[in-house]
Design an enzyme around this catalytic site. Sequence first.
Site, PDB file in Angstrom:
ATOM      1  N   HIS A   1       0.860  -1.182   0.000  1.00 21.74           N
ATOM      2  CA  HIS A   1       0.000   0.000   0.000  1.00 21.74           C
ATOM      3  C   HIS A   1       0.895   1.231   0.000  1.00 21.74           C
ATOM      4  O   HIS A   1       2.069   1.171   0.349  1.00 21.74           O
ATOM      5  CB  HIS A   1      -0.972   0.031   1.193  1.00 21.74           C
ATOM      6  CG  HIS A   1      -0.330  -0.077   2.539  1.00 21.74           C
ATOM      7  ND1 HIS A   1       0.136   1.014   3.226  1.00 21.74           N
ATOM      8  CD2 HIS A   1      -0.075  -1.142   3.334  1.00 21.74           C
ATOM      9  CE1 HIS A   1       0.641   0.626   4.386  1.00 21.74           C
ATOM     10  NE2 HIS A   1       0.529  -0.677   4.470  1.00 21.74           N
TER      11      HIS A   1
ATOM     12  N   ARG B   1     -13.979  15.092  13.087  1.00 25.25           N
ATOM     13  CA  ARG B   1     -12.575  15.126  12.682  1.00 25.25           C
ATOM     14  C   ARG B   1     -11.979  16.509  12.936  1.00 25.25           C
ATOM     15  O   ARG B   1     -12.515  17.515  12.472  1.00 25.25           O
ATOM     16  CB  ARG B   1     -12.454  14.754  11.200  1.00 25.25           C
ATOM     17  CG  ARG B   1     -13.047  13.391  10.845  1.00 25.25           C
ATOM     18  CD  ARG B   1     -12.024  12.316  10.891  1.00 25.25           C
ATOM     19  NE  ARG B   1     -11.064  12.478   9.820  1.00 25.25           N
ATOM     20  CZ  ARG B   1     -11.247  12.034   8.580  1.00 25.25           C
ATOM     21  NH1 ARG B   1     -12.348  11.406   8.240  1.00 25.25           N
ATOM     22  NH2 ARG B   1     -10.309  12.212   7.676  1.00 25.25           N
TER      23      ARG B   1
ATOM     24  N   THR C   1      -6.283  22.133   6.181  1.00 20.18           N
ATOM     25  CA  THR C   1      -6.613  20.732   5.950  1.00 20.18           C
ATOM     26  C   THR C   1      -6.233  20.384   4.522  1.00 20.18           C
ATOM     27  O   THR C   1      -6.054  21.264   3.675  1.00 20.18           O
ATOM     28  CB  THR C   1      -8.107  20.447   6.205  1.00 20.18           C
ATOM     29  OG1 THR C   1      -8.345  19.035   6.119  1.00 20.18           O
ATOM     30  CG2 THR C   1      -9.001  21.159   5.206  1.00 20.18           C
ATOM     31  N   SER C   2      -6.067  19.106   4.249  1.00 24.79           N
ATOM     32  CA  SER C   2      -5.575  18.692   2.934  1.00 24.79           C
ATOM     33  C   SER C   2      -6.588  19.016   1.839  1.00 24.79           C
ATOM     34  O   SER C   2      -7.804  18.959   2.049  1.00 24.79           O
ATOM     35  CB  SER C   2      -5.258  17.194   2.942  1.00 24.79           C
ATOM     36  OG  SER C   2      -6.400  16.451   3.343  1.00 24.79           O
TER      37      SER C   2
END
Length: 612
Positions: A11, A457, A557-558
Site C-alpha cells: 500500500h 474530525r 486541511t488537505s
Amino acid sequence: MRILGLSALYHDSAAALIEDGEIIAAAQEERFTRKKHDAAFPEHAIAFCLERAGFGLAELDAVVFYDKPFLKFERLLETYLSFAPKGFASFRAAMPVWLKEKLFQKDLLGAEIKRLAPEFDWRNKLLFAEHHLSHAASAFFPSPFEEAAVLTMDGVGEWATTSLALGAGHRLEIHKELHFPHSLGLLYSAFTYYTGFRVNSGEYKLMGLAPYGEPKYVQTILDHLIDVKEDGTFRLDQSYFDYCTGLTMTNRRFDALFGQPARRPDQDPLTPFHMDIAASIQAVTELVVTRLCRSIRRETGARNLCLAGGVALNCVANGKVLREGIFDRIWIQPAAGDAGGALGAAYAAYHLFHDRPRRVAAGRDAMRGSYLGPDYSPEEIEQRLTAAGARLHRLDPAAMIETAAQALAEGKAVGWMQGRMEFGPRALGGRSILGDPRSPTMQKTLNLKVKYRESFRPFAPSVLAEDAADWFELDADSPYMLLVAPVREDQRRAMTAEEQALFGIDKLNVPRSTIPAVTHVDYSARVQTVHADTNPRYHALIEAFKARTGCGLLVNTSFNVRGEPIVCTPEDAFRCFMGSEIEMLVVGECVLHKDEQDPALKLDYKSAFDLD
C-alpha cells in the site's frame, strides 16, 4: 551517484530520487492515478522523479526496493505452520498471489523497469533493503542530527514490528527488534477495525475520536490484550486477534471482552462506547511509546531521537514524548509510513551499501520542508486551468496574497495550491484548504460541506513559526504537523457547568478557545509551524491574514474530499473546487471565484469516492 528508491505492491506506493546524497524528488503514486493508497508499481511517480532530475532510468546507479520479499514469505509460512491447521482459509487466499507475484518480486520489478528502460541493467543494479532499515534510514539520514537513536514502529515489515537503530555520521545499524505477531501498529489497527474504520487508512480517525471519550478500558486492554514491560517491550495475546490466521483483525473473543461486536460502518452509529474504546487504546499506545523512549534513553544515552513507521504518525503520542523531555531533540520523518520507505531505501543504498559520506543538513533538516513533488509555472497553470474551462484572474503575487487573505478574513474556505506538492500524508501549505481559525463554525462547515467527512474530525493550525509560542504550549518546531500541543491557557475559554456535562460529539459545538476551529475537545491542536525559508508564499499569506485580524495562524486541511488523494495538478484542484463548497481557489497567481464559474462544470463530489 543517482539512486531511485521504491515502495510498492502492498500500500502507499511511492518513488524517491537522491543524487549525491541530496533529495531531488519524491512522490506517492496515488497523487497521479487518483486512487487513494494506490499499491501499484509507481510508474507515474518514477516518471515524475526522473523528469524532475533531467535524466532517465538508464542513467541511475541503482534502484532500491524498500523491503525483502523472501523474508516476508518466510514469515507467512512460519506463521501458518505455527497456527496450523487454524488459518488455512487465510493461507489459501494469500498463496496464489505470493506464488504468482510476490515471491518472484525481483523478476516482477525487473520486468517493470525493463519495460520503462530496456537498457537498464536491473539484474545488477536492482537492490533490496530490509523494511525497518528503510524506515530508519528515512528518519536518520535527512535529520539534523550527527548522532541519534531511531525508533521505528509499524504493523509489520518482514518480521520486525518495532526496532531500535543507532545512527552516527553515515552509519546506521539496527540493534534491537520486536517481531511479528507482537505489534503496536497491528494492535492499534485492530481497534481501528473494531470501531468501524478502515485498516491502514482509518487509524488517524481513531486518534481524532479519542478525546471525545474516557479511557475506561485501559486496564482491560493491559490485563488481557497486551503485556507491557517496564522497558516498553510487549507481547500480545493472540487468542483475541484474527490477523495471523483469519481475514479480519479481531475475533469473537475480542468482542466478548468488550461486550459488543465490531461496529459496521455502513449500519452502526458511533456511540460513546466507541469514543471510550478510542480513548483507551490511544492511552495504551502512549504508555508503550513513552516507556520505549525512556528505556532507549537509559540504555543508549542518546540525546536525539528520530521516529519512523506508521505509528510515528500518531502525533498525540509524539507530543507526549516531547513534553516529557525524554530526549533533547526529536525529529519525525514526515512520510513516516510505507511511502517514506522509498526514500529510506535510496538513502540506505547510498550511505550503507555504497559507503558514501553524509552531510548533515545545515538548516532544520534535509527534507526541504517535504515539498518534493511536482510544481507548475504561472504560464502553465493559466493555460491548464483555462483549458479546463476555469474563469480566472491572474494577479501579481502580492495582489494574489492580499486577495486570498481578505477572503479568509471574511470567513470563506479557500483552496490553496502553491509550489511543489508535499511528500507524505499531510498538506503543509502546498496543497491545502484554508479557513479562519477564529470561526466557531469553521470546523463543522469544512467537515460537512467541503470535505464530506465525519463531523468529529479535527483540523490543524498552520501558525507562523515566530508566533507559535503565543498560541500553543510547544517548545519545538513542528514543520510537518506531527506534534500535538495544548492551546495556551490564556487563549482558552472556560466552559460552563452545563457545557462540561456534555458528552461525546455534543462537545463539538462548544467554542473552547479564541481559535475554536483548530482547538480539539481536549484543548489540543496538531500544530504546523510555518517558516519563511521553506514556504515563503504560505508564510506571507498568514502574515497578510494576521495584518487584517491580529491572528497569525490559519485552519489547514488537505486539499481533497473524503476518499480522494490530495490534489496534484491544477486540473485536480479545479475539479475539487467545482465539486465542493470551497468559495475561492488560488493556484499559483490565478484566483478563481466560485460564483464566476460556469455552472455546467459543477460536479457532485459528495459520493464520488469510496469511504476512506
